[in-house]
Every structure is written in C-alpha cells, then in structure tokens.
Design a protein around this motif. Structure first.
Motif, PDB file in Angstrom:
ATOM      1  N   THR A 225      50.468  20.946  55.386  1.00 38.22           N
ATOM      2  CA  THR A 225      51.209  21.111  53.989  1.00 38.22           C
ATOM      3  C   THR A 225      50.472  20.502  52.839  1.00 38.22           C
ATOM      4  O   THR A 225      49.286  19.923  53.060  1.00 38.22           O
ATOM      5  N   PHE A 226      50.828  20.700  51.907  1.00 35.12           N
ATOM      6  CA  PHE A 226      50.160  20.094  50.741  1.00 35.12           C
ATOM      7  C   PHE A 226      50.286  18.252  50.874  1.00 35.12           C
ATOM      8  O   PHE A 226      49.275  17.901  50.506  1.00 35.12           O
ATOM      9  N   TRP A 227      51.351  18.036  51.435  1.00 38.14           N
ATOM     10  CA  TRP A 227      51.057  16.387  51.506  1.00 38.14           C
ATOM     11  C   TRP A 227      50.390  15.870  52.659  1.00 38.14           C
ATOM     12  O   TRP A 227      49.621  14.685  52.436  1.00 38.14           O
ATOM     13  N   THR A 228      50.401  16.639  53.678  1.00 40.06           N
ATOM     14  CA  THR A 228      49.625  16.213  54.808  1.00 40.06           C
ATOM     15  C   THR A 228      48.088  16.237  54.588  1.00 40.06           C
ATOM     16  O   THR A 228      47.254  15.097  54.934  1.00 40.06           O
ATOM     17  N   ILE A 229      47.581  17.394  53.840  1.00 43.11           N
ATOM     18  CA  ILE A 229      46.335  17.581  53.410  1.00 43.11           C
ATOM     19  C   ILE A 229      45.922  16.660  52.523  1.00 43.11           C
ATOM     20  O   ILE A 229      44.679  15.779  52.497  1.00 43.11           O
ATOM     21  N   THR A 230      46.635  16.398  51.223  1.00 44.68           N
ATOM     22  CA  THR A 230      46.103  15.687  50.390  1.00 44.68           C
ATOM     23  C   THR A 230      46.019  14.138  50.632  1.00 44.68           C
ATOM     24  O   THR A 230      45.353  13.496  50.454  1.00 44.68           O
ATOM     25  N   PHE A 231      47.301  13.747  50.941  1.00 47.74           N
ATOM     26  CA  PHE A 231      47.433  12.265  51.270  1.00 47.74           C
ATOM     27  C   PHE A 231      47.061  11.680  52.737  1.00 47.74           C
ATOM     28  O   PHE A 231      46.211  10.710  52.649  1.00 47.74           O
ATOM     29  N   GLY A 232      47.317  12.584  53.886  1.00 47.39           N
ATOM     30  CA  GLY A 232      46.900  12.348  54.917  1.00 47.39           C
ATOM     31  C   GLY A 232      45.256  12.410  55.078  1.00 47.39           C
ATOM     32  O   GLY A 232      44.480  11.587  55.559  1.00 47.39           O
ATOM     33  N   GLY A 233      44.952  13.463  54.465  1.00 49.27           N
ATOM     34  CA  GLY A 233      43.464  13.623  54.555  1.00 49.27           C
ATOM     35  C   GLY A 233      42.742  12.623  53.568  1.00 49.27           C
ATOM     36  O   GLY A 233      41.511  12.324  54.221  1.00 49.27           O
ATOM     37  N   ALA A 234      43.246  12.280  52.813  1.00 49.42           N
ATOM     38  CA  ALA A 234      42.366  11.214  51.743  1.00 49.42           C
ATOM     39  C   ALA A 234      42.423   9.876  52.940  1.00 49.42           C
ATOM     40  O   ALA A 234      41.350   9.319  52.629  1.00 49.42           O
ATOM     41  N   PHE A 235      43.506   9.340  53.480  1.00 53.07           N
ATOM     42  CA  PHE A 235      43.308   8.561  54.410  1.00 53.07           C
ATOM     43  C   PHE A 235      41.843   8.558  55.458  1.00 53.07           C
ATOM     44  O   PHE A 235      41.197   7.622  55.544  1.00 53.07           O
ATOM     45  N   VAL A 236      41.930   9.857  55.917  1.00 51.63           N
ATOM     46  CA  VAL A 236      40.963  10.176  56.929  1.00 51.63           C
ATOM     47  C   VAL A 236      39.625   9.936  56.331  1.00 51.63           C
ATOM     48  O   VAL A 236      38.578   9.261  56.996  1.00 51.63           O
ATOM     49  N   TRP A 237      39.500  10.444  55.045  1.00 46.72           N
ATOM     50  CA  TRP A 237      37.963  10.387  54.422  1.00 46.72           C
ATOM     51  C   TRP A 237      37.725   9.157  53.817  1.00 46.72           C
ATOM     52  O   TRP A 237      36.460   8.833  53.900  1.00 46.72           O
TER      53      TRP A 237
ATOM     54  N   LEU B 242      36.980  14.409  69.517  1.00 47.99           N
ATOM     55  CA  LEU B 242      36.967  14.524  68.100  1.00 47.99           C
ATOM     56  C   LEU B 242      37.746  13.899  67.177  1.00 47.99           C
ATOM     57  O   LEU B 242      37.487  13.275  66.132  1.00 47.99           O
ATOM     58  N   SER B 243      39.015  13.811  67.788  1.00 47.36           N
ATOM     59  CA  SER B 243      39.945  13.379  67.137  1.00 47.36           C
ATOM     60  C   SER B 243      39.833  11.702  67.038  1.00 47.36           C
ATOM     61  O   SER B 243      40.526  11.129  66.074  1.00 47.36           O
ATOM     62  N   ILE B 244      39.390  11.111  67.875  1.00 44.05           N
ATOM     63  CA  ILE B 244      38.910   9.761  67.974  1.00 44.05           C
ATOM     64  C   ILE B 244      38.290   9.243  66.742  1.00 44.05           C
ATOM     65  O   ILE B 244      38.332   7.932  66.053  1.00 44.05           O
ATOM     66  N   PHE B 245      37.549  10.165  65.991  1.00 41.23           N
ATOM     67  CA  PHE B 245      36.761   9.851  64.941  1.00 41.23           C
ATOM     68  C   PHE B 245      37.473   9.270  63.506  1.00 41.23           C
ATOM     69  O   PHE B 245      37.389   8.307  62.988  1.00 41.23           O
ATOM     70  N   GLY B 246      38.692  10.037  63.686  1.00 42.62           N
ATOM     71  CA  GLY B 246      39.868   9.961  62.637  1.00 42.62           C
ATOM     72  C   GLY B 246      40.786   8.625  63.110  1.00 42.62           C
ATOM     73  O   GLY B 246      41.111   8.034  62.261  1.00 42.62           O
ATOM     74  N   ILE B 247      40.921   8.747  64.352  1.00 36.46           N
ATOM     75  CA  ILE B 247      41.895   7.621  64.761  1.00 36.46           C
ATOM     76  C   ILE B 247      41.528   6.080  64.822  1.00 36.46           C
ATOM     77  O   ILE B 247      42.077   5.377  64.247  1.00 36.46           O
ATOM     78  N   ILE B 248      40.314   6.047  64.976  1.00 32.97           N
ATOM     79  CA  ILE B 248      39.677   4.838  64.517  1.00 32.97           C
ATOM     80  C   ILE B 248      39.507   4.357  63.164  1.00 32.97           C
ATOM     81  O   ILE B 248      39.621   3.114  62.910  1.00 32.97           O
ATOM     82  N   GLY B 249      39.041   5.264  62.542  1.00 36.64           N
ATOM     83  CA  GLY B 249      38.685   5.109  60.918  1.00 36.64           C
ATOM     84  C   GLY B 249      40.098   4.557  60.354  1.00 36.64           C
ATOM     85  O   GLY B 249      39.945   3.482  59.475  1.00 36.64           O
ATOM     86  N   GLY B 250      41.328   4.915  60.895  1.00 41.41           N
ATOM     87  CA  GLY B 250      42.606   4.678  60.028  1.00 41.41           C
ATOM     88  C   GLY B 250      42.566   3.147  60.086  1.00 41.41           C
ATOM     89  O   GLY B 250      42.969   2.462  59.124  1.00 41.41           O
ATOM     90  N   PRO B 251      42.723   2.604  61.350  1.00 43.64           N
ATOM     91  CA  PRO B 251      42.789   1.117  61.509  1.00 43.64           C
ATOM     92  C   PRO B 251      41.935   0.336  60.757  1.00 43.64           C
ATOM     93  O   PRO B 251      42.132  -0.914  60.498  1.00 43.64           O
ATOM     94  N   LEU B 252      40.515   0.844  60.662  1.00 41.87           N
ATOM     95  CA  LEU B 252      39.638   0.127  60.046  1.00 41.87           C
ATOM     96  C   LEU B 252      39.954  -0.025  58.507  1.00 41.87           C
ATOM     97  O   LEU B 252      39.567  -0.914  57.808  1.00 41.87           O
ATOM     98  N   VAL B 253      40.416   1.196  57.969  1.00 41.45           N
ATOM     99  CA  VAL B 253      40.698   1.168  56.508  1.00 41.45           C
ATOM    100  C   VAL B 253      41.770   0.078  56.283  1.00 41.45           C
ATOM    101  O   VAL B 253      41.709  -0.625  55.470  1.00 41.45           O
ATOM    102  N   GLY B 254      42.791  -0.141  57.239  1.00 43.31           N
ATOM    103  CA  GLY B 254      43.764  -0.829  57.105  1.00 43.31           C
ATOM    104  C   GLY B 254      43.365  -2.240  57.146  1.00 43.31           C
ATOM    105  O   GLY B 254      43.741  -3.357  56.273  1.00 43.31           O
TER     106      GLY B 254
ATOM    107  N   LEU C 199      45.564   0.243  66.002  1.00 44.22           N
ATOM    108  CA  LEU C 199      44.734   0.981  66.671  1.00 44.22           C
ATOM    109  C   LEU C 199      45.356   1.398  67.991  1.00 44.22           C
ATOM    110  O   LEU C 199      45.346   2.686  68.542  1.00 44.22           O
ATOM    111  N   GLY C 200      46.404   0.561  68.544  1.00 43.79           N
ATOM    112  CA  GLY C 200      47.132   1.199  69.617  1.00 43.79           C
ATOM    113  C   GLY C 200      48.172   2.324  69.443  1.00 43.79           C
ATOM    114  O   GLY C 200      48.356   3.240  69.949  1.00 43.79           O
ATOM    115  N   LEU C 201      48.510   2.272  68.049  1.00 39.73           N
ATOM    116  CA  LEU C 201      49.563   3.040  67.622  1.00 39.73           C
ATOM    117  C   LEU C 201      48.842   4.516  67.282  1.00 39.73           C
ATOM    118  O   LEU C 201      49.238   5.367  67.744  1.00 39.73           O
ATOM    119  N   SER C 202      47.762   4.539  66.621  1.00 35.78           N
ATOM    120  CA  SER C 202      46.877   5.743  66.358  1.00 35.78           C
ATOM    121  C   SER C 202      46.282   6.252  67.582  1.00 35.78           C
ATOM    122  O   SER C 202      46.370   7.461  67.853  1.00 35.78           O
TER     123      SER C 202
END
Length: 620
Positions: A241-253, A413-425, A449-452
């Motif tokens: 959706t607009f929200w998942t891509i804009t804000f969720g995607g921003a965290f990923v990148w 492939l999903s692990i690439f984003g899953i690990i990135g989020g906790p490191l941003v935090g 990390l456990g949650l993601s």
C-alpha cells in the motif's frame, strides 16, 4: 516444476558483448591498482585514500543497489502486481534525507572505516562484534544468491551456460576487487551502471516500437489494472500500500544506506562532507531513473503478453524468467542486443558482489584483526587483499550452496532486510539516547532480531493471503503444440497463483497461523527497529543508564544538521556580524580535502573534535 522453454540461443556477438563487459571491468581494476602510486596502505585499498569525489561515488552507490535481481525481479513484480512499486521513489527520498542528516555526519566526523567501530565507541566491543557478525552472515548469504539466481534464470531461458556465467563473473569480480580495492569497485560500478542502463533502454525502446508507442503501452496497462498507484488502506497485512511502501520501505533502505558497511564505506571515503552529502543526493536521482526504467519494463511486459502469459502457458517456470524471455523474444533477430541485456544483468551482479567483497574485507580487518593484532599498515594492506580473495571464493561457494536450497531462496533473500531493521534500531538507540548503555543495546538487539526473524521466517512459510497477482490470460496464445506436447483447444484466463489448489492452500495456511504472520514483508524491518529501540531504552534505564557520561561526538548534534548550518549563515548575514567570513569557511570545508580520518588514529575523540573544524565553525 516444468522446465522453461528456450526461445532462442545466443549468437557469437552476444558472447562477444558479454565477454567485453568482463574484460573492461577487469581492466579498470588493473588500472586502479597501478595508478596513483598503487595501493600503499590499507586505507588506500579499503577507502580509496579517502579522496573520492561525489559523482563516481554516487554512481557506485546506485550501481550497488541495482543487482541482477533488481533487473529481473522488479519488472516481474510490476507485471504481476502493478506499478505501485514506483512509490519506492518516496521511500528512497526519505532514506537519503535521514541518512544524510543523521548517520552520515556522525560516521564522517569519527573517521570510521568500519561502520561497526561506532558501536564499540558508543556501547562496547561485544555490541560491535554482534553487529559485525550479523553483517558478515547476511552479506555472504545474499551475495551467493545474487550470483546464482540470475544465472539460473538466464540459463533456463537463453541457454546461457549456468556455471560458466557463475564462475566467470565471480572470478573477474574477485580479481579486480583484490587488485584495485575500493577505487576499482567504484570505477567499475560506473561502467557497469552505464551497461545496465543501456540494457534496460534497448529492451524498452524495442518494446515501444513493437507495440505501437509509449501511449499504447500506458493505455493497455491502465485497462489491465496495472496502474494501481494509490492505495491508502492502512491495513498492515496488505502486501503493498502507500504506507507499507513509503514508510516500511524507508526503514528497509535506511538499513542498507544508513548503517550497512557496503554503502557507508563509499560515502565516508569522500574527501569532504559536502562531497559525501552530494553523492547521496546524486545517487537518489540515479535510484529514481533505475526504478522508472524497471517499472516501465514491467508495463512493457504486460502490454506485450497481456493475452498470452508465458508463465501460465508453461513457457517459463518462474516469474524471474519473464524479462529474459521477453529479450529473447523481441531481440533475437538483432545479434549482440540479447548479449547486451545479459551483460546488463551480470553487471548488476558484479557491482553488488564487488561492493560486498570490499565491505567484508573492511569489516574483517577493522573489527576482527586490528583490535587484536598489531601490525604495520603495509601488512594490513596485503591482508586486505588476501581477504578479498578469500571472500570472493566464499561467495562463489555460497552460489553453489544456493543451487541446492530450492524454495528457501526467497526466505534467504528476506534475511537481508530482516537483519537490517534491528541494526537501524541499534544505531538509532546510540545516536538519539545519551543514556543508552551496552546492556540495553545487547538486549534490544537480540529482542528485535528475534522478532523480525520470527515474522520473516513464518511469513515465508505461510505467505500473506493478500498477495495474489492481478489477472493474466492465455486467451491470445497461438500455439499448435505447447511445450508439454498438448494441443491448445481452449482459452485460459486466470492468474498462475490463483488456481483453486493455490487458494485452498492459502486458506488452509491462514487457519494455521495467527494474523501477524501475514504482516506485510516491508514492515518486518520497522518492527525489528522499533523493538530494539524500545527494549534498549527500557533496559538502559533499568540498568543505570542515566549515570552514563557520553562524549558529544557520539550522538547527533545540532551542528550536524544542514538546516542549522544554513540558519547560522543567514542569521549572521542578517546581523551583519561576520557572515561573509563564515560563509567562506563553510565553502572551504565543503569543497576541500578535510576528511577527519586524516587525523592520527591515536588521537582520542576529544582531541579529534578539537582538531576538526567541520562542526565547530557553525557554533553560535
């Protein structure tokens, strides 16, 4: 799974174009190794002597983003789900702004080589090691997949030799990384980005001419529901959706550009803070251009195959083969052009893999060698080159392992984003909370990390129900005999993933698991980041974090913000109090060779701040 149908085979000129791309990439590595006095130190090898300028670094950042998976998977995504993917332009913009204003000033001021040095300065060596290990794990895994998956897709459609492609790209990439270091990586990225853009444009131009024009493709896409750009549904379980891509995607990148070594290493190698910031914003323009080309390629795919879906018809065995199939279908009568597209796809592989190898060597030297073993800079330079060879071999070996993983590739492939989020935090916790301590950082990191990982792994096992592609058709297929040997005697109009069996399986899966497993995959990263931050704050307060005395250099200061710099300049000019002098200093700092890492590595943080005038000239 049925084998893909080979539309055509490579001609001699196609192999010549592909070989030329590899040859030029290797030549750039040799040139960078021999020019400018060679690689005299580990800083020369890993950081380009910290004298890089904005434009090549920006192009390198863009090329690193554009892996072969991007070349193949993004058009397929648009073909199946529509052009909503273009909204990632907004998440890219948020990512560049946050990276430029929050993470870049701190990393640049501290003169780090490894991003994870900051974690030891801010928390402890244990936290630093955790960050390093997580980065090495995700990068090796992802890089192996980046090498193997595109080669497999291209082989099954074009007949291009699978392991010949894997070995040639892996060896050439390792060669120029080991020889030329970061300079070679950056300048080969520039060449490879040009090759990738050329490959995209050739396909787009031919598709537009073949289908009757740009407006016809847009009109067909509109009728087929592919221009579904605006969906403001706040439901977090909807895939896009607009929200998942804009804000969720921003965290990923932000996880990739803000704290990942592969990207941070480039912009902190710039010769000034202004060059570093400029490289990020120039890179944003490159990201927009790539995304636009990839999305429009997906619309071309739909316009051409709207009445005869190759996937439903059994002509290909996976969606990633759609672009290679289109290339061989519309360009097979033009020798060399299919080879240009394959060269473009593998240029994406080379740029991603070379960046990964160089980053892996950097974090290993800085985080696992230098803190424990004392040696000369010359020896460290040779160790860095040896590590580049080692990690190149590891990544090729990982590609071989990836060939055995089968259905686990998507989860990997999903692990690439899953690990990135906790490191941003974790990094955000250190930057924004002066009371955060090592205990809070460690507990928060493992909690997030456990949650993601929990959400990501179960989300792969039980995919969200809201993820069916838009309708596709085989009503216009003109086959006398299909690849399976059966005559086409009726029209089929359905999506390959919305058969009765698939729907029943998804319904069954939905009954087995809780709704949280259907959370959009773009929310895995923010879920991990927010958990790390929240748990880290609570644990730090409970374990005496308020008593912590933190050096100001380790957190974001108002002097780091561009808006504060401009405010001071205009304020002083308005008051006519030294404004001209400060503006001149600002320009000198922005354009000169003033990378703080040129200060002696023996200086402590207080001395380093005192000797570096990057931020102090803006003090009131």
């Amino acid at each position: 799974m049925a084998a893909a149908h080979i539309v055509g085979t490579f001609a001699v000129w196609d192999y010549v174009v592909f070989a030329l791309m590899l040859l030029v990439s290797a030549a750039v590595g040799v040139y960078c190794a021999m020019s400018g006095g060679g690689q005299q130190s580990s800083q020369d090898f890993l950081m380009g002597g910290r004298k890089m300028t904005a434009v090549p670094v920006a192009l390198s950042l863009t090329a690193t983003f554009m892996s072969a998976i991007t070349v193949l998977a993004t058009p397929s995504e648009v073909y199946q789900y529509g052009a909503m993917f273009i909204l990632f332009t907004l998440s890219y913009s948020l990512m560049v702004f946050v990276t430029s204003e929050v993470f870049l000033p701190i990393f640049y001021r501290l003169g780090v080589t490894s991003t994870y040095e900051y974690l030891e300065m801010r928390f402890s060596r244990a936290v630093r090691l955790c960050g390093t290990v997580l980065f090495i794990f995700q990068t090796v895994l992802y890089t192996g997949i980046v090498i193997y998956v595109p080669a497999l897709a291209l082989k099954q459609v074009t007949g291009f030799d699978l392991w010949g492609a894997v070995m040639s790209t892996g060896i050439v990439c390792t060669f120029y990384c080991s020889l030329g270091g970061l300079k070679a990586v950056v300048w080969t990225d520039v060449f490879q980005l040009a090759t990738m853009m050329a490959g995209f444009l050739v396909v787009i131009i031919r598709a537009v001419l073949l289908h009757g024009g740009f407006s016809v493709i847009i009109d067909d896409s509109q009728k087929g529901g592919r221009l579904n750009l605006w969906d403001f549904d706040p439901n977090p379980f909807k895939r896009h959706t607009f929200w998942t891509i804009t804000f969720g995607g921003a965290f990923v990148w932000i996880g990739i550009y803000g704290v990942s070594q592969a990207q941070v290493q480039r912009y902190v190698s710039c010769k000034s803070l202004n060059h570093a910031r400029t490289s990020l914003y120039l890179n944003l323009v490159g990201l927009w251009a790539i995304l636009l080309c990839a999305v429009f390629s997906g619309l071309c795919l739909y316009a051409i195959y709207q009445d005869c879906d190759p996937w439903t018809a059994g002509l290909i065995s996976a969606p990633d083969q759609l672009m290679p199939y289109l290339v061989m279908d519309i360009l097979r009568d033009y020798p060399g052009l299919p080879g240009l597209f394959v060269a473009a796809a593998f240029s994406g592989t080379l740029s991603t893999v070379s960046s990964s190898i160089n980053a892996l060597a950097a974090v290993t030297v800085e985080d696992l060698v230098k803190p424990y073993i004392s040696m000369s800079d010359r020896k460290l330079s040779w160790i860095s080159k040896g590590l580049s060879l080692f990690y190149g071999a590891v990544c090729i070996g990982m590609a071989a392992i990836a060939s055995l993983l089968g259905g686990l590739l998507e989860a990997a492939l999903s692990i690439f984003g899953i690990i990135g989020g906790p490191l941003v935090g974790l990094f955000s916790l250190g930057i924004f909370c002066p009371f955060a301590n090592s205990t809070g950082g460690l507990v928060g990191l493992f909690s997030g990390l456990g949650l993601s990982l929990w959400l990501g792994i179960w989300g792969q096992l039980y995919p969200p129900y809201h993820s069916e592609p838009l309708s596709l058709s085989t009503a216009g297929c003109n086959f006398t005999v299909n690849p399976g040997g059966q005559n086409w005697t009726q029209s089929l109009v359905h999506s390959p993933l919305t058969t009765k069996a698939a729907l029943e399986e998804k319904e069954y899966s939905a009954q087995l698991v809780d709704g949280w497993y259907s959370l959009s995959y773009l929310y895995f990263s923010p879920a991990g980041a927010i958990t790390v931050f929240a748990v880290g704050v609570i644990m730090s307060l409970l374990t005496g974090g308020k008593k912590l005395k933190l050096a100001p250099e380790l957190r974001l200061m108002k002097e780091d913000l561009t808006c504060y710099c401009l405010y001071n300049i205009f304020k002083q000019k308005a008051m006519n109090h030294g404004g001209e002098l400060d503006l001149k200093k600002c320009r000198e700092i922005g354009l000169g060779t003033n990378n703080p890492a040129f200060c002696s590595s023996e200086l402590d943080l207080t001395q380093r701040k005192a000797e570096s005038n990057i931020s102090s000239i803006f003090s009131p």
